[in-house]
Design an enzyme around this catalytic site. Structure first.
Site, PDB file in Angstrom:
ATOM      1  N   SER A   1       0.811  -1.210   0.000  1.00 51.43           N
ATOM      2  CA  SER A   1       0.000   0.000   0.000  1.00 51.43           C
ATOM      3  C   SER A   1       0.844   1.260   0.000  1.00 51.43           C
ATOM      4  CB  SER A   1      -0.925   0.004   1.232  1.00 51.43           C
ATOM      5  OG  SER A   1      -0.179  -0.195   2.416  1.00 51.43           O
TER       6      SER A   1
ATOM      7  N   HIS B   1      -2.587  -3.087  -5.997  1.00 49.80           N
ATOM      8  CA  HIS B   1      -3.031  -2.748  -4.646  1.00 49.80           C
ATOM      9  C   HIS B   1      -4.544  -2.914  -4.522  1.00 49.80           C
ATOM     10  CE1 HIS B   1      -3.529   0.560  -1.362  1.00 49.80           C
ATOM     11  NE2 HIS B   1      -3.545  -0.654  -0.850  1.00 49.80           N
TER      12      HIS B   1
ATOM     13  N   GLU C   1      -5.603  -0.380  -7.378  1.00 46.83           N
ATOM     14  CA  GLU C   1      -4.600   0.561  -7.869  1.00 46.83           C
ATOM     15  C   GLU C   1      -3.528  -0.223  -8.612  1.00 46.83           C
ATOM     16  OE1 GLU C   1      -3.730   4.555  -5.359  1.00 46.83           O
ATOM     17  OE2 GLU C   1      -3.354   2.709  -4.283  1.00 46.83           O
TER      18      GLU C   1
ATOM     19  N   ASN D   1      -3.296   6.075  -0.324  1.00 47.68           N
ATOM     20  CA  ASN D   1      -2.747   6.317   1.011  1.00 47.68           C
ATOM     21  C   ASN D   1      -2.055   7.660   1.148  1.00 47.68           C
ATOM     22  OD1 ASN D   1      -3.567   4.058   2.559  1.00 47.68           O
ATOM     23  ND2 ASN D   1      -2.207   2.791   1.341  1.00 47.68           N
TER      24      ASN D   1
END
Length: 290
Positions: free
Chosen positions: A119, A140, A152, A190
């Site tokens: 992540s 991800h 992702e 993130n």
């Protein structure tokens, strides 16, 4: 290349979820972990998840049975030698991932693609460890994997377009929406989410509001399905800290400095739902009780 067999390393929440959606999409899956107990727990989670889909009429009994039948487990990475795509879903630690990808790069067949579910850790760095940077990519997924739509897709500096195209097609076959981002610390998800969670923890530390008020304001005022402190518990405070440290190192900007309260809670073992206690307390089934 056509992907038929997918290996998943790590049978935790993320790995078991990835194995489930891969098997449900028709891929043969080998789920690998270091202990039989981890594999048993991962399979139990897959059975529960598929069972809920069956009960709600989202899948038929045949699809349920076939998905379970496509998953086999192993304690040996050697059983991934014939995999077309191997997805890593282990602890968010660059050293551990490096050691794993050095081994996978050596044992996987030359045409196999290696992917990381990291992540936050740079894909370009992990790709170098694998020895096959052109056939390495970030993939991800989001928790809970069977329900969350997004994947992702992160290309490293040397990831080929062909590798990207294969992984995008695999994600779509799994019923996901793949969105490509560049290889910067935290990617997009993130880079935006973790500073918000970190700021909520700082607000709590400073006594600006109670945890219930902070979470309630974000749910009711911003229409978030879960407040940032409860979400941190759901993700795991150790994972939140690891991601903040990656952001802090990667950008060299103190706006990404982890909250001292977050660091203390991790040191105390208050890791959130998986530990039974974080900002809130949880029963053995992971339900919030206080």
């Amino acid at each position: 290349m056509e992907v038929k067999r997918i290996g998943v390393v790590g049978a935790g929440q993320m790995g078991s979820g990835i194995a489930q959606v891969a098997a449900s999409a028709g891929y043969e899956v080998v789920l690998v972990d270091v202990a039989e107990s981890f594999l048993e727990r991962g399979l139990a989670a897959i059975r529960r998840s598929l069972g809920k889909f069956l009960e709600k009429g989202k899948i038929a009994q045949e699809a349920h049975d076939e998905a379970l039948g496509r998953i086999r487990t192993s304690l040996s990475l050697e059983d991934l030698k014939d995999a077309d795509l191997i997805v890593e879903a282990i602890v968010e630690d660059e050293g551990e991932k490096r050691r794993l990808f050095e081994r996978l790069g050596a044992l996987a067949k030359p045409e196999a693609i290696l992917a990381s579910n990291t992540s936050s850790i740079p894909i370009t760095a992990l790709a170098r460890y694998s020895g096959r940077p052109e056939r390495f990519i970030g993939m991800h997924f989001f928790n809970p994997v069977p329900l969350m739509q997004l994947v992702e897709v992160i290309r490293g500096e040397l990831t080929s377009e062909a590798t990207r195209d294969v992984v995008v097609e695999v994600a779509r076959r799994m019923g996901k929406t793949p969105l490509e981002v560049q290889d910067y610390p935290g990617f997009i998800s993130n880079r935006l989410l973790m500073p918000m969670i970190n700021e909520a923890i700082e607000a709590l530390r400073e006594g600006v509001a109670t945890k219930e008020a902070i979470d309630g304001i974000m749910r009711l005022g911003m229409n978030h399905p879960m407040g940032p402190l409860e979400l941190a518990d759901f993700i795991g405070l150790d994972t939140c800290l690891a991601i903040m440290e990656v952001l802090h190192r990667g950008f060299g900007d103190d706006k990404y400095r982890p909250s001292p309260l977050l660091r203390r809670m991790v040191q105390a073992g208050l890791l959130g739902r998986k530990a039974g206690r974080g900002f809130y307390t949880y029963d053995e089934k992971g339900n919030k009780v206080g």
